[in-house]
Design an enzyme around this catalytic site. Structure first.
Site, PDB file in Angstrom:
ATOM      1  N   ASP A  89       0.825  -1.201   0.000  1.00 22.47           N
ATOM      2  CA  ASP A  89       0.000   0.000   0.000  1.00 22.47           C
ATOM      3  C   ASP A  89       0.865   1.258   0.000  1.00 22.47           C
ATOM      4  O   ASP A  89       0.356   2.373  -0.120  1.00 22.47           O
ATOM      5  CB  ASP A  89      -0.976  -0.002   1.181  1.00 22.47           C
ATOM      6  CG  ASP A  89      -0.294  -0.027   2.538  1.00 22.47           C
ATOM      7  OD1 ASP A  89       0.952  -0.126   2.597  1.00 22.47           O
ATOM      8  OD2 ASP A  89      -1.013   0.051   3.556  1.00 22.47           O
ATOM      9  N   SER A  90       2.182   1.075   0.067  1.00 25.53           N
ATOM     10  CA  SER A  90       3.118   2.188  -0.123  1.00 25.53           C
ATOM     11  C   SER A  90       2.965   2.800  -1.509  1.00 25.53           C
ATOM     12  O   SER A  90       3.445   3.907  -1.761  1.00 25.53           O
ATOM     13  CB  SER A  90       4.556   1.722   0.096  1.00 25.53           C
ATOM     14  OG  SER A  90       4.792   0.486  -0.550  1.00 25.53           O
ATOM     15  N   ASP A 128      -0.920  -6.204  -0.088  1.00 26.74           N
ATOM     16  CA  ASP A 128      -1.346  -5.520   1.139  1.00 26.74           C
ATOM     17  C   ASP A 128      -2.860  -5.347   1.180  1.00 26.74           C
ATOM     18  O   ASP A 128      -3.482  -5.024   0.153  1.00 26.74           O
ATOM     19  CB  ASP A 128      -0.705  -4.127   1.220  1.00 26.74           C
ATOM     20  CG  ASP A 128       0.512  -4.094   2.119  1.00 26.74           C
ATOM     21  OD1 ASP A 128       0.618  -4.947   3.023  1.00 26.74           O
ATOM     22  OD2 ASP A 128       1.360  -3.200   1.928  1.00 26.74           O
ATOM     23  N   GLU A 228       9.039  -3.504  11.226  1.00 28.36           N
ATOM     24  CA  GLU A 228       9.404  -2.216  10.621  1.00 28.36           C
ATOM     25  C   GLU A 228       9.811  -1.195  11.678  1.00 28.36           C
ATOM     26  O   GLU A 228       9.101  -0.963  12.653  1.00 28.36           O
ATOM     27  CB  GLU A 228       8.232  -1.657   9.799  1.00 28.36           C
ATOM     28  CG  GLU A 228       8.574  -0.324   9.137  1.00 28.36           C
ATOM     29  CD  GLU A 228       7.565   0.128   8.104  1.00 28.36           C
ATOM     30  OE1 GLU A 228       7.771   1.212   7.513  1.00 28.36           O
ATOM     31  OE2 GLU A 228       6.567  -0.582   7.879  1.00 28.36           O
TER      32      GLU A 228
END
Length: 353
Positions: A89-90, A128, A228
């Site tokens: 989704d980045s 995602d 992350e």
């Protein structure tokens, strides 16, 4: 192919066999290639499986993962032999230009997923679940995950966070027969409650929470967990505590594998405006953005000064005799200016050969 061999061997006439084979070819969804050319694959594509990833993990071989959002980036990952291709989704930030990952929708993600699935034939494909597509209920989560696989062509999904509701969602998706990758630490979809893009696990309580959340996702059935933006010792502890692979991003060298965003590692976004979306932890293996900018400036200059396209880049020919006949026909039709332009074009191209 076994069906074709059987028909060829056992059909009563060669004409019947030829007819059947022609129809089989026409039924193929792969068009006959008469325009474009390129290298022909020498070996059959073989998608990376969960079994292979688990084997790598057991043998302490690092797992590689990179994001991709379209056909070209997927092909590049495929050629490089990357283990996992994440349709992240980045894309909301590096493709669509948003400041966060929150705006991207399921339908937009599906467009990216389908494009990547066409280009990456060997990596495992993970899609995602975007913000707002799985938080309401387990049913919503399963429904979205099913769409990512059926409509997007993915092999697995990834969801963020480790709140009780998301653990339940992960478990429900796994029980629906879909492989799930978890994601803890900095979870960009939760920046509203995290107070922005902030690293996690930097004090005792937060560090313990990272490990406990990762364990809860493992218990829910996740095959891997992304860590992350957590301190390397915290990532090392989580990796040691888990029996499934950890994939680090800004989490140090002690994870089972690593992931980076395609645009970040290539140095795609060099303009100062984009500095805010280039993370501190990312190693830039190239400055592709500079190369792209240079190429575009050179193209603009060549078009402006008339040096492109030249005769070499005008490959489609008409014989001088046909060109002359063409000009004559144009004159007969009263298009004198067009006839002169065609004749002049022939002279100019001949002069530059």
């Amino acid at each position: 192919m076994s069906c074709i061999r059987f028909l060829t061997k056992h059909s009563p006439s060669s004409s019947f066999s030829s007819s059947i084979l022609r129809h089989i070819r026409f039924m193929s969804n792969v068009p006959e290639n008469t325009v474009y050319s390129g290298p022909t694959p020498q070996i059959a594509n073989q998608r990376t499986t969960l079994m292979q990833l688990r084997q790598k993990h057991r043998n302490s071989k690092p797992i590689t993962m990179v994001t991709a959002y379209d056909y070209p980036s997927a092909v590049h990952l495929d050629m490089a032999g990357i283990d996992i291709c994440l349709v992240g989704d980045s894309a909301s930030m590096v493709v669509h230009g948003h400041d966060t990952t929150l705006p991207i929708t399921v339908d937009e993600m599906l467009v990216h997923c389908r494009a990547v699935a066409r280009g990456a034939k060997n990596p495992m494909l993970v899609g995602d679940l975007p913000f707002g597509s799985y938080e309401s209920s387990s049913d919503q989560a399963v429904d979205t995950a099913v769409r990512i696989l059926k409509e997007g062509g993915m092999d697995a999904i990834k969801l963020e966070g480790g709140s009780p509701s998301r653990i339940v969602a992960a478990k429900a998706i796994v029980e629906a027969g879909i492989a799930v990758m978890g994601h803890v630490g900095l979870t960009p979809q939760a920046i509203s409650v995290l107070g922005g893009f902030r690293p996690q696990g930097r004090n005792i309580l937060s560090a313990v929470k990272v490990v406990e959340t990762a364990l809860a996702l493992q218990e829910a059935g996740c095959f891997s967990v992304v860590l992350e933006c957590v301190p390397a010792p915290v990532a090392a502890a989580a990796t040691a505590a888990l029996q499934i692979p950890t994939i680090g991003i800004g989490a140090g060298p002690f994870c089972s594998g690593q992931v980076l965003v395609y645009h970040d590692l290539l140095g795609m976004l060099q303009h100062p405006h984009h500095a805010k979306v280039t993370p501190k932890f990312c190693k830039q293996y190239a400055r592709v953005g500079d190369i792209i900018n240079k190429a575009l400036l050179e193209y603009k200059e060549d078009v402006t000064n008339g040096s492109f396209p030249d005769a070499h880049h005008s490959p489609y020919k008409i014989s001088e005799a046909d060109a002359e006949g063409f000009s004559n026909e144009l004159q007969k039709l009263g298009f004198d200016k067009a006839a002169s332009a065609a004749s002049e074009a022939v002279q100019r191209l001949n002069a530059t050969k």
